[in-house]
Scaffold this motif. Structure first.
Motif, PDB file in Angstrom:
ATOM      1  N   GLU A 206     -57.035  53.020  25.086  1.00  0.00           N
ATOM      2  CA  GLU A 206     -55.730  52.867  26.203  1.00  0.00           C
ATOM      3  C   GLU A 206     -55.938  52.130  27.348  1.00  0.00           C
ATOM      4  OE1 GLU A 206     -54.635  57.682  25.724  1.00  0.00           O
ATOM      5  OE2 GLU A 206     -55.832  57.060  27.402  1.00  0.00           O
ATOM      6  N   HIS A 207     -57.170  51.950  27.909  1.00  0.00           N
ATOM      7  CA  HIS A 207     -57.389  50.708  28.996  1.00  0.00           C
ATOM      8  C   HIS A 207     -58.489  50.046  29.110  1.00  0.00           C
ATOM      9  CE1 HIS A 207     -53.820  52.692  30.997  1.00  0.00           C
ATOM     10  NE2 HIS A 207     -54.275  53.911  30.758  1.00  0.00           N
ATOM     11  N   TYR A 208     -59.664  49.900  27.961  1.00  0.00           N
ATOM     12  CA  TYR A 208     -60.662  49.365  28.183  1.00  0.00           C
ATOM     13  C   TYR A 208     -60.378  47.892  27.748  1.00  0.00           C
ATOM     14  CZ  TYR A 208     -63.602  53.053  29.341  1.00  0.00           C
ATOM     15  OH  TYR A 208     -63.879  54.253  29.903  1.00  0.00           O
ATOM     16  N   MET A 209     -60.695  46.834  28.464  1.00  0.00           N
ATOM     17  CA  MET A 209     -60.535  45.587  28.218  1.00  0.00           C
ATOM     18  C   MET A 209     -61.233  44.954  27.163  1.00  0.00           C
ATOM     19  SD  MET A 209     -59.096  43.959  31.781  1.00  0.00           S
ATOM     20  CE  MET A 209     -60.826  44.071  32.625  1.00  0.00           C
ATOM     21  N   PHE A 210     -60.830  45.120  25.831  1.00  0.00           N
ATOM     22  CA  PHE A 210     -61.536  44.442  24.869  1.00  0.00           C
ATOM     23  C   PHE A 210     -61.058  43.049  24.961  1.00  0.00           C
ATOM     24  CE2 PHE A 210     -62.230  48.691  23.259  1.00  0.00           C
ATOM     25  CZ  PHE A 210     -63.341  48.323  22.286  1.00  0.00           C
ATOM     26  N   THR A 216     -54.139  47.620  29.484  1.00  0.00           N
ATOM     27  CA  THR A 216     -53.407  48.559  28.565  1.00  0.00           C
ATOM     28  C   THR A 216     -53.146  48.128  27.374  1.00  0.00           C
ATOM     29  OG1 THR A 216     -52.875  49.750  30.939  1.00  0.00           O
ATOM     30  CG2 THR A 216     -51.512  50.467  28.866  1.00  0.00           C
ATOM     31  N   TYR A 217     -53.386  49.312  26.341  1.00  0.00           N
ATOM     32  CA  TYR A 217     -52.972  48.930  24.849  1.00  0.00           C
ATOM     33  C   TYR A 217     -52.521  50.113  24.480  1.00  0.00           C
ATOM     34  CZ  TYR A 217     -56.946  45.268  25.738  1.00  0.00           C
ATOM     35  OH  TYR A 217     -57.605  44.431  26.185  1.00  0.00           O
ATOM     36  N   GLY A 231     -50.393  57.430  21.724  1.00  0.00           N
ATOM     37  CA  GLY A 231     -51.001  55.813  21.331  1.00  0.00           C
ATOM     38  C   GLY A 231     -49.796  54.784  21.952  1.00  0.00           C
ATOM     39  N   TYR A 232     -48.594  55.387  22.115  1.00  0.00           N
ATOM     40  CA  TYR A 232     -47.755  54.412  22.492  1.00  0.00           C
ATOM     41  C   TYR A 232     -47.887  54.522  24.101  1.00  0.00           C
ATOM     42  CZ  TYR A 232     -44.999  54.342  18.013  1.00  0.00           C
ATOM     43  OH  TYR A 232     -44.545  54.310  16.781  1.00  0.00           O
ATOM     44  N   HIS A 233     -49.027  53.582  24.466  1.00  0.00           N
ATOM     45  CA  HIS A 233     -49.596  53.769  25.868  1.00  0.00           C
ATOM     46  C   HIS A 233     -48.789  52.823  26.809  1.00  0.00           C
ATOM     47  CE1 HIS A 233     -52.030  56.722  27.954  1.00  0.00           C
ATOM     48  NE2 HIS A 233     -52.680  55.304  28.745  1.00  0.00           N
ATOM     49  N   ASN A 234     -48.755  51.591  26.456  1.00  0.00           N
ATOM     50  CA  ASN A 234     -47.774  50.677  27.127  1.00  0.00           C
ATOM     51  C   ASN A 234     -46.440  50.952  27.404  1.00  0.00           C
ATOM     52  OD1 ASN A 234     -49.342  47.997  27.881  1.00  0.00           O
ATOM     53  ND2 ASN A 234     -49.493  48.058  25.908  1.00  0.00           N
ATOM     54  N   GLU A 235     -45.858  51.713  26.671  1.00  0.00           N
ATOM     55  CA  GLU A 235     -44.540  52.509  26.592  1.00  0.00           C
ATOM     56  C   GLU A 235     -44.585  53.476  27.659  1.00  0.00           C
ATOM     57  OE1 GLU A 235     -45.032  50.377  22.570  1.00  0.00           O
ATOM     58  OE2 GLU A 235     -46.142  51.544  24.060  1.00  0.00           O
ATOM     59  N   SER A 284     -66.056  48.116  31.389  1.00  0.00           N
ATOM     60  CA  SER A 284     -65.020  47.335  30.919  1.00  0.00           C
ATOM     61  C   SER A 284     -63.499  47.791  31.240  1.00  0.00           C
ATOM     62  CB  SER A 284     -65.016  47.055  29.544  1.00  0.00           C
ATOM     63  OG  SER A 284     -66.306  46.467  29.118  1.00  0.00           O
ATOM     64  N   ARG A 285     -63.288  48.035  32.664  1.00  0.00           N
ATOM     65  CA  ARG A 285     -61.952  48.665  32.896  1.00  0.00           C
ATOM     66  C   ARG A 285     -61.552  47.568  34.316  1.00  0.00           C
ATOM     67  NH1 ARG A 285     -60.387  53.909  31.712  1.00  0.00           N
ATOM     68  NH2 ARG A 285     -58.844  53.647  33.188  1.00  0.00           N
ATOM     69  N   MET A 286     -60.051  47.654  34.430  1.00  0.00           N
ATOM     70  CA  MET A 286     -59.869  46.827  35.536  1.00  0.00           C
ATOM     71  C   MET A 286     -59.981  48.013  36.880  1.00  0.00           C
ATOM     72  SD  MET A 286     -58.460  44.427  37.152  1.00  0.00           S
ATOM     73  CE  MET A 286     -57.618  43.265  35.771  1.00  0.00           C
ATOM     74  N   LYS A 287     -60.402  47.563  37.989  1.00  0.00           N
ATOM     75  CA  LYS A 287     -60.561  48.403  39.115  1.00  0.00           C
ATOM     76  C   LYS A 287     -60.115  47.783  40.123  1.00  0.00           C
ATOM     77  CE  LYS A 287     -64.690  50.794  39.829  1.00  0.00           C
ATOM     78  NZ  LYS A 287     -65.874  51.212  40.245  1.00  0.00           N
TER      79      LYS A 287
END
Length: 291
Positions: A206-210, A216-217, A231-235, A284-287
């Protein structure tokens, strides 16, 4: 919304959620009865193969209920009571506290000291090798339980006490009726389902920046059928008041906003890549520093 005002028609409760949750609770209670006389090896087997799937799916039903998707915003307390009911087959009180912290996650995504979905500095510092990241995934349910107490402890509310007492009463009844194997199946299913399990890939997906810059993915694979389309997490973050059942319609209506975003088709691959990619860790998260 300016371009697609028809999306507003999807902002209504999902009555089917009520019946699905009731059937899931019934399925787990039936399983508690069926495992009471099995050998321990089979209790463990079914706890992972069946109980873990139902338990993790139920946590995502509780996620839906926390957004008032069962009865709507006009009957907010009905959703709270229903969340306590949905919580019963998990074995540990969860629903009311999750609601309180999850709303912060939506309002203050990545907010340092507020969003308890962000791993602690200790997690980022210690779980930095492949083996340690694997252990971190196994222990995820414990970190999700302990992290709020470390990052943003909140005073206990009356509803949380009711959630606790209802859960204890249910657990005592199950133990009295069917014994320790049923209790073990219940608790093991919850721990295993939220740890090293294919569905648990959503925690990281959902939120780890690969990819740097994308925080958010969405995931469009088959496990959405078991997870109320989380899984439709941006939505979901764009429209948290639209039930999971309708999120595929959001993507279809506003395809130009979602189709070209980075996305996943396998949560198992997400878990594998998280462990094996040395550039990815709990850090690897946005803080964000909130004002």
């Amino acid at each position: 919304l300016a371009k697609h005002p028809e999306i507003k028609a999807l902002m209504k409760p999902d009555s089917n959620l009520i019946w699905v949750v009731m059937l899931m609770v019934l399925a787990q209670v039936t399983a508690f009865y069926l495992v009471k006389d099995l050998d321990w090896k089979w209790v463990v087997f079914w706890a992972y193969v069946f109980g873990s799937c139902i338990s993790h799916s139920m946590t995502l039903a509780i996620h839906e209920i926390s957004h008032n998707s069962a009865f709507g915003n006009s009957k907010a307390m009905w959703n709270r009571w229903f969340g306590i009911f949905a919580n019963l087959p998990l074995g540990l009180p969860y629903s009311i506290s999750f609601k309180r912290y999850h709303m912060d996650h939506h309002r203050y995504l990545g907010g340092d000291g507020i969003d308890v979905d962000i791993p602690t500095n200790f997690e980022g510092w210690f779980f930095c090798t492949r083996f340690r990241k694997f252990i971190w995934i196994v222990l995820q349910p414990f970190f999700y339980a302990i992290r709020p107490l470390c990052i943003n402890p909140k005073p206990i509310t009356r509803l949380e006490i009711i959630n606790l007492l209802a859960q204890l009463a249910f657990d005592v009844v199950i133990y009295y009726l069917w014994g320790v194997k049923s209790i073990f199946y219940m608790l093991a299913g919850s721990v295993l389902g939220l740890g090293l399990h294919p569905i648990s890939g959503h925690f990281i997906a959902e939120h780890y920046m690969f990819l740097k810059g994308h925080e958010t993915y969405s995931y469009y694979g088959p496990l959405n059928l078991l997870t109320f389309n989380v899984g439709y997490h941006n939505e979901h973050h764009d429209f948290p008041n639209i039930p999971g059942k309708s999120l595929p319609l959001v993507k279809k209506i506003a395809a130009e906003y979602y189709d070209n975003l980075p996305q996943y088709n396998s949560w198992i691959k997400v878990l594998y890549d998280f462990v094996m990619d040395d550039t990815i860790s709990p850090y690897s998260r946005m803080k964000r520093q909130l004002k």
